[in-house]
Design an enzyme around this catalytic site. Structure first.
Site, PDB file in Angstrom:
ATOM      1  N   LYS A 155       1.216 -41.161   0.614  1.00  4.75           N
ATOM      2  CA  LYS A 155       1.279 -40.853   2.049  1.00  4.75           C
ATOM      3  C   LYS A 155       0.071 -41.419   2.809  1.00  4.75           C
ATOM      4  O   LYS A 155      -0.934 -41.809   2.206  1.00  4.75           O
ATOM      5  CB  LYS A 155       1.376 -39.331   2.221  1.00  4.75           C
ATOM      6  CG  LYS A 155       2.668 -38.724   1.636  1.00  4.75           C
ATOM      7  CD  LYS A 155       2.765 -37.227   1.939  1.00  4.75           C
ATOM      8  CE  LYS A 155       4.067 -36.647   1.394  1.00  4.75           C
ATOM      9  NZ  LYS A 155       4.210 -35.199   1.757  1.00  4.75           N
ATOM     10  N   ASN A 165      -0.710 -34.107   2.143  1.00  2.00           N
ATOM     11  CA  ASN A 165      -0.859 -33.798   0.726  1.00  2.00           C
ATOM     12  C   ASN A 165      -0.635 -35.009  -0.186  1.00  2.00           C
ATOM     13  O   ASN A 165      -0.219 -34.857  -1.330  1.00  2.00           O
ATOM     14  CB  ASN A 165       0.013 -32.597   0.341  1.00  2.00           C
ATOM     15  CG  ASN A 165       1.488 -32.856   0.577  1.00  2.00           C
ATOM     16  OD1 ASN A 165       1.872 -33.918   1.029  1.00  2.00           O
ATOM     17  ND2 ASN A 165       2.314 -31.875   0.245  1.00  2.00           N
ATOM     18  N   GLU A 197      17.148 -41.254  -2.296  1.00  2.00           N
ATOM     19  CA  GLU A 197      15.871 -41.695  -1.729  1.00  2.00           C
ATOM     20  C   GLU A 197      15.521 -43.111  -2.196  1.00  2.00           C
ATOM     21  O   GLU A 197      14.988 -43.906  -1.417  1.00  2.00           O
ATOM     22  CB  GLU A 197      14.764 -40.708  -2.104  1.00  2.00           C
ATOM     23  CG  GLU A 197      14.938 -39.364  -1.403  1.00  2.00           C
ATOM     24  CD  GLU A 197      13.901 -38.319  -1.791  1.00  2.00           C
ATOM     25  OE1 GLU A 197      14.003 -37.191  -1.290  1.00  2.00           O
ATOM     26  OE2 GLU A 197      12.984 -38.634  -2.573  1.00  2.00           O
TER      27      GLU A 197
HETATM   28  P1  GTP Z   1       7.524 -33.578  -1.042  1.00  2.00           P
HETATM   29  O1  GTP Z   1       7.403 -34.213  -2.372  1.00  2.00           O
HETATM   30  O2  GTP Z   1       6.704 -34.277   0.012  1.00  2.00           O
HETATM   31  O3  GTP Z   1       8.934 -33.309  -0.624  1.00  2.00           O
HETATM   32  O4  GTP Z   1       6.775 -32.174  -1.219  1.00  2.00           O
HETATM   33  P2  GTP Z   1       7.339 -30.832  -1.808  1.00  2.00           P
HETATM   34  O5  GTP Z   1       8.695 -30.997  -2.381  1.00  2.00           O
HETATM   35  O6  GTP Z   1       6.235 -30.312  -2.670  1.00  2.00           O
HETATM   36  O7  GTP Z   1       7.390 -29.928  -0.500  1.00  2.00           O
HETATM   37  P3  GTP Z   1       8.634 -29.618   0.494  1.00  2.00           P
HETATM   38  O8  GTP Z   1       9.813 -30.447   0.146  1.00  2.00           O
HETATM   39  O9  GTP Z   1       8.776 -28.136   0.572  1.00  2.00           O
HETATM   40  O10 GTP Z   1       8.028 -30.094   1.884  1.00  2.00           O
HETATM   41  C1  GTP Z   1       8.053 -31.462   2.205  1.00  2.00           C
HETATM   42  C2  GTP Z   1       6.744 -31.845   2.850  1.00  2.00           C
HETATM   43  O11 GTP Z   1       6.630 -31.183   4.092  1.00  2.00           O
HETATM   44  C3  GTP Z   1       5.484 -31.462   2.078  1.00  2.00           C
HETATM   45  O12 GTP Z   1       5.108 -32.361   1.088  1.00  2.00           O
HETATM   46  C4  GTP Z   1       4.458 -31.418   3.191  1.00  2.00           C
HETATM   47  O13 GTP Z   1       3.972 -32.734   3.464  1.00  2.00           O
HETATM   48  C5  GTP Z   1       5.262 -30.950   4.366  1.00  2.00           C
HETATM   49  N1  GTP Z   1       5.058 -29.528   4.576  1.00  2.00           N
HETATM   50  C6  GTP Z   1       5.513 -28.483   3.828  1.00  2.00           C
HETATM   51  N2  GTP Z   1       5.095 -27.312   4.330  1.00  2.00           N
HETATM   52  C7  GTP Z   1       4.338 -27.621   5.422  1.00  2.00           C
HETATM   53  C8  GTP Z   1       3.615 -26.859   6.384  1.00  2.00           C
HETATM   54  O14 GTP Z   1       3.574 -25.628   6.336  1.00  2.00           O
HETATM   55  N3  GTP Z   1       2.970 -27.561   7.374  1.00  2.00           N
HETATM   56  C9  GTP Z   1       3.011 -28.917   7.446  1.00  2.00           C
HETATM   57  N4  GTP Z   1       2.367 -29.560   8.444  1.00  2.00           N
HETATM   58  N5  GTP Z   1       3.684 -29.678   6.564  1.00  2.00           N
HETATM   59  C10 GTP Z   1       4.325 -29.040   5.570  1.00  2.00           C
END
Ligand code: GTP
Ligand code: MG
Length: 138
Positions: free
Chosen positions: A9, A112, A126
């Site tokens: 990212k 992250n 994807e």
């Molecule tokens: P990905 O691999 O990026 O999909 O991460 P994940 O599967 O661990 O998390 P998820 O699919 O629940 O959320 C997708 C993405 O949304 C995360 O990786 C974060 O970048 C973002 N995200 C999740 N929760 C929050 C939040 O509370 N605030 C913000 N700003 N971004 C969030």
């Protein structure tokens, strides 16, 4: 053997961490079988993250993903999807296990450092969203 989509990212490309993150993947036995650095448009980020469109952080997430270069990758290996998520660590770096990418590099739950597909169906979708078959060399 399995394939998964990975994204390094903008927070990580900005801090010049592509090589360090790739070393984590390779040390875990994941092979980088496709890789390209691009800048996503806001529309592309919104399409990619459409599943999260109802979440309160959708605007922040998509604007962040379009804010700078990302590195799109296909990772290949035994149980690549689960293995990649293990190497990434928990979404929130505060909860990520020591030694994981997010524990070492992520700045916040939003910024992250990496994305990884979460299931075989989403991995296939994807990968197809970003890569043509000829760009993936196993
Ligand atoms: P990905 O691999 O990026 O999909 O991460 P994940 O599967 O661990 O998390 P998820 O699919 O629940 O959320 C997708 C993405 O949304 C995360 O990786 C974060 O970048 C973002 N995200 C999740 N929760 C929050 C939040 O509370 N605030 C913000 N700003 N971004 C969030
Ligand atoms: Mg996810």
């Amino acid at each position: 053997t399995e394939r998964t989509l990975s994204i390094i990212k903008p927070d990580a490309t900005r801090r010049n961490l592509t090589g360090k993150i790739n070393a984590k993947f390779e040390d875990a036995g994941l092979r980088i079988v496709a890789q390209k650095r691009v800048r996503l448009s806001l529309a592309q980020a919104e399409t990619f993250y459409a599943v999260h469109s109802a979440r309160p952080f959708f605007g922040e997430l998509t604007e962040f993903m379009a804010s700078g270069p990302v590195v799109l990758q296909v990772l290949e290996g035994e149980n690549a999807i689960a293995k990649n998520r293990e190497v990434m660590g928990a979404t929130n770096p505060a909860d990520a296990a020591p030694g994981t990418i997010r524990a070492e590099f992520a700045e916040s739950v939003g910024e992250n450092s990496v994305h990884g597909s979460d299931a075989p169906e989403t991995a296939a979708e994807e990968i197809a969203f970003f890569f043509a078959g000829l760009e993936i060399v196993g």
